[in-house]
Design a protein around this motif. Sequence first.
Motif, PDB file in Angstrom:
ATOM      1  N   UNK A   1      -2.274 -13.155  -0.074  1.00 50.67           N
ATOM      2  CA  UNK A   1      -1.164 -12.440  -0.698  1.00 50.67           C
ATOM      3  C   UNK A   1      -0.224 -11.844   0.338  1.00 50.67           C
ATOM      4  N   UNK A   2      -0.751 -11.498   1.504  1.00 46.74           N
ATOM      5  CA  UNK A   2       0.078 -10.928   2.575  1.00 46.74           C
ATOM      6  C   UNK A   2      -0.446 -11.409   3.921  1.00 46.74           C
ATOM      7  N   UNK A   3       0.264 -11.023   4.968  1.00 44.98           N
ATOM      8  CA  UNK A   3      -0.144 -11.332   6.340  1.00 44.98           C
ATOM      9  C   UNK A   3      -0.466 -10.032   7.065  1.00 44.98           C
ATOM     10  N   UNK A   4      -1.641  -9.956   7.664  1.00 48.55           N
ATOM     11  CA  UNK A   4      -1.967  -8.827   8.538  1.00 48.55           C
ATOM     12  C   UNK A   4      -1.489  -9.159   9.948  1.00 48.55           C
TER      13      UNK A   4
ATOM     14  N   UNK B   1       1.887  -3.746   9.659  1.00 48.46           N
ATOM     15  CA  UNK B   1       1.473  -2.743   8.675  1.00 48.46           C
ATOM     16  C   UNK B   1       1.091  -3.519   7.418  1.00 48.46           C
ATOM     17  N   UNK B   2      -0.155  -3.402   7.004  1.00 55.24           N
ATOM     18  CA  UNK B   2      -0.635  -4.157   5.848  1.00 55.24           C
ATOM     19  C   UNK B   2      -1.311  -3.216   4.870  1.00 55.24           C
ATOM     20  N   UNK B   3      -0.854  -3.228   3.628  1.00 58.21           N
ATOM     21  CA  UNK B   3      -1.400  -2.336   2.619  1.00 58.21           C
ATOM     22  C   UNK B   3      -2.532  -2.937   1.819  1.00 58.21           C
ATOM     23  N   UNK B   4      -3.180  -2.090   1.044  1.00 63.47           N
ATOM     24  CA  UNK B   4      -4.221  -2.534   0.117  1.00 63.47           C
ATOM     25  C   UNK B   4      -3.584  -3.367  -1.004  1.00 63.47           C
ATOM     26  N   UNK B   5      -4.439  -4.020  -1.743  1.00 60.85           N
ATOM     27  CA  UNK B   5      -4.032  -4.695  -2.968  1.00 60.85           C
ATOM     28  C   UNK B   5      -3.663  -3.646  -4.015  1.00 60.85           C
TER      29      UNK B   5
ATOM     30  N   UNK C   1     -10.563  -8.790  -6.806  1.00 60.13           N
ATOM     31  CA  UNK C   1      -9.936  -7.660  -6.094  1.00 60.13           C
ATOM     32  C   UNK C   1     -10.784  -7.035  -4.994  1.00 60.13           C
ATOM     33  N   UNK C   2     -12.084  -6.819  -5.238  1.00 65.61           N
ATOM     34  CA  UNK C   2     -12.923  -6.188  -4.205  1.00 65.61           C
ATOM     35  C   UNK C   2     -13.002  -7.055  -2.957  1.00 65.61           C
ATOM     36  N   UNK C   3     -13.080  -8.366  -3.161  1.00 67.79           N
ATOM     37  CA  UNK C   3     -13.166  -9.297  -2.034  1.00 67.79           C
ATOM     38  C   UNK C   3     -11.836  -9.350  -1.285  1.00 67.79           C
TER      39      UNK C   3
ATOM     40  N   UNK D   1       3.669  -5.813  -9.618  1.00 71.83           N
ATOM     41  CA  UNK D   1       2.985  -4.547  -9.349  1.00 71.83           C
ATOM     42  C   UNK D   1       3.788  -3.833  -8.262  1.00 71.83           C
ATOM     43  N   UNK D   2       4.846  -3.113  -8.688  1.00 69.65           N
ATOM     44  CA  UNK D   2       5.896  -2.691  -7.761  1.00 69.65           C
ATOM     45  C   UNK D   2       5.563  -1.481  -6.903  1.00 69.65           C
ATOM     46  N   UNK D   3       4.562  -0.700  -7.260  1.00 66.74           N
ATOM     47  CA  UNK D   3       4.093   0.380  -6.388  1.00 66.74           C
ATOM     48  C   UNK D   3       2.766   0.882  -6.922  1.00 66.74           C
ATOM     49  N   UNK D   4       2.252   1.950  -6.341  1.00 66.29           N
ATOM     50  CA  UNK D   4       0.978   2.515  -6.750  1.00 66.29           C
ATOM     51  C   UNK D   4       1.062   4.032  -6.716  1.00 66.29           C
ATOM     52  N   UNK D   5       0.467   4.664  -7.703  1.00 66.64           N
ATOM     53  CA  UNK D   5       0.468   6.125  -7.783  1.00 66.64           C
ATOM     54  C   UNK D   5      -0.235   6.774  -6.587  1.00 66.64           C
ATOM     55  N   UNK D   6      -1.168   6.031  -5.971  1.00 70.60           N
ATOM     56  CA  UNK D   6      -1.992   6.638  -4.927  1.00 70.60           C
ATOM     57  C   UNK D   6      -1.589   6.304  -3.511  1.00 70.60           C
ATOM     58  N   UNK D   7      -0.343   5.890  -3.294  1.00 74.96           N
ATOM     59  CA  UNK D   7       0.084   5.503  -1.940  1.00 74.96           C
ATOM     60  C   UNK D   7      -0.060   6.668  -0.964  1.00 74.96           C
ATOM     61  N   UNK D   8      -0.715   6.385   0.152  1.00 75.26           N
ATOM     62  CA  UNK D   8      -0.794   7.321   1.274  1.00 75.26           C
ATOM     63  C   UNK D   8      -1.070   6.496   2.531  1.00 75.26           C
ATOM     64  N   UNK D   9      -0.818   7.053   3.709  1.00 78.66           N
ATOM     65  CA  UNK D   9      -0.950   6.263   4.939  1.00 78.66           C
ATOM     66  C   UNK D   9      -2.326   5.645   5.141  1.00 78.66           C
TER      67      UNK D   9
END
Length: 395
Positions: free
Chosen positions: A328-331, A361-365, A231-233, A50-58
Motif C-alpha cells: 500500500x505504501x513505500x517505507x 516517513x511511513x504511517x500505519x494502516x 490488517x494486523x499482518x 480512508x482519508x485520515x484517522x482520529x488517532x494520528x500522532x507521531x
Amino acid sequence: MDYDAIVLGAGGAGLMAALTAGQAGARVLVLDHAEKAGKKILISGGGRCNFTNMGVEPGCYLSANPHFAKSALSRYTQWDFLDLVQRHGIAWHEKTLGQLFCDGSARQIVAMLLDECARGGVEIRLETPLGEIGHADGRFRVAGASAPRLVLATGGPSIPRMGASGIAYDIARRFGLNVVPPRPALVPFTLGEADADLKAISGVAFPAVASAGGVSFEEAALFTHRGLSGPAILQVSSYWSPGEPVRLRLLPDAAAKLREAKRRAPRAHLKAALAEHLPRRLADALAARLALPQELGNTPDAALDALGAELEAMEFRPTGTEGYAKAEVTAGGIDTDGLSSKTMEAKAVPGLYAIGEAVDVTGWLGGYNFQWAWASGVAAGRAVAEATAAGRAAT
C-alpha cells in the motif's frame, strides 16, 4: 513559462501543497504523467478513501528520524483536514480504530482538492512527461516551465500498475540528497514449503495479535494462497526485516481455555476445543499441525499448557513479501536528515522541497499516510508562499 513553484505529482501531497501555496498568492504549476489526478486516492479504502484517522500522532509513523514528522503533523492535524471535508459537504463515517471514510466515493476527496486548487489559481497539466530537470541561476526548469521552487511529490514505487515509480529518489540523488533504501510496506507476507499446509485454508480470517520487528498489532489476520495478509499482518510488515519471524497470537488465554475444555468435555479432541473460539477450518488445520490425537481428558495439563503457549505465539518465517505490486505504501525514501522538518525544504538546495510518500516517513494502516500527505503538503505549501512573498517584497 514562469511560475513561483512547480509541483511534481498530482497526488494527495502534491495537490495539498499546490492549493496551499496557490491560495496564499503563489503562481503554481502541477505536473503529472498520469491521465488523472489523485489516482491512488481514487482506489483507496475500497473506493471510499480512508482519508485520515482520529488517532494520528507521531508515534504512528516509522522513520529513521522518529521526530521528523512532529512539526508538520502538529501544524496541520486530522481535525484540520476533517474541517475541510465538512466545508465541502462530504458525508463521512468512522470505522474501527478511528478510521474515517467517505460515505460516498473517494472521487469526492479528489474533487475537493481540485476545487481548492482552482480557488488558488493552480494550473494542472496531466499526461506530461517530465523529461530532464534543469537547475541554474536559482531556477528549476522542467517540461518547458521554470520556477525558483520545485516540490517533489511523486510518491514511491508502491502499486506500479498505477504508474508509481521511484523517480523522486532519482531526482533527490541528482541534487545530492541521500535516500534511505526503499522497501514495500503495509504488504502481505509470502510463506514457504514449511507452511504449505496452510494453503488449504486460504481465505480464512481471524482476530489475532501479530508481532514482528519489536512491535505488535491487534487486528484481523488472513491466510492467503501465498501466505499471510490482513490488517494486523500489513501493520507489522512495515517493521519486519527479511529472515525475522512473525508471531501470531491465535488464541488469547489459550492454556486456560484448553484446560476448561478438558474439564467440560474430557472425551473431546483438540480441534473441537479450538473450534469453540476459532473458525472451523483454522481449528482443523491447527489441530493437524499441533498433532494431538488424544482425547483432552488423556492429555496432561502440562501438555495443554505447552500447546497454549504455542497458540499464543505461533511462529512463522516469511520467505518475503508480495512486493511493491501489493504494497500500500513505500517505507524508506528521501532521507529526512537533509530536509527541514518545518518547511520540507532541502537544507543544501534552496527552493527544493520533498513531501508525502517520497520522504522517509511511513504511517500505519488506517488513514495515517494520507494525513502525512496532507500535513507535509501544507508545510511545503506554506513555505513556498512565504518564500514567494519575501521574494516579491525584495524586488
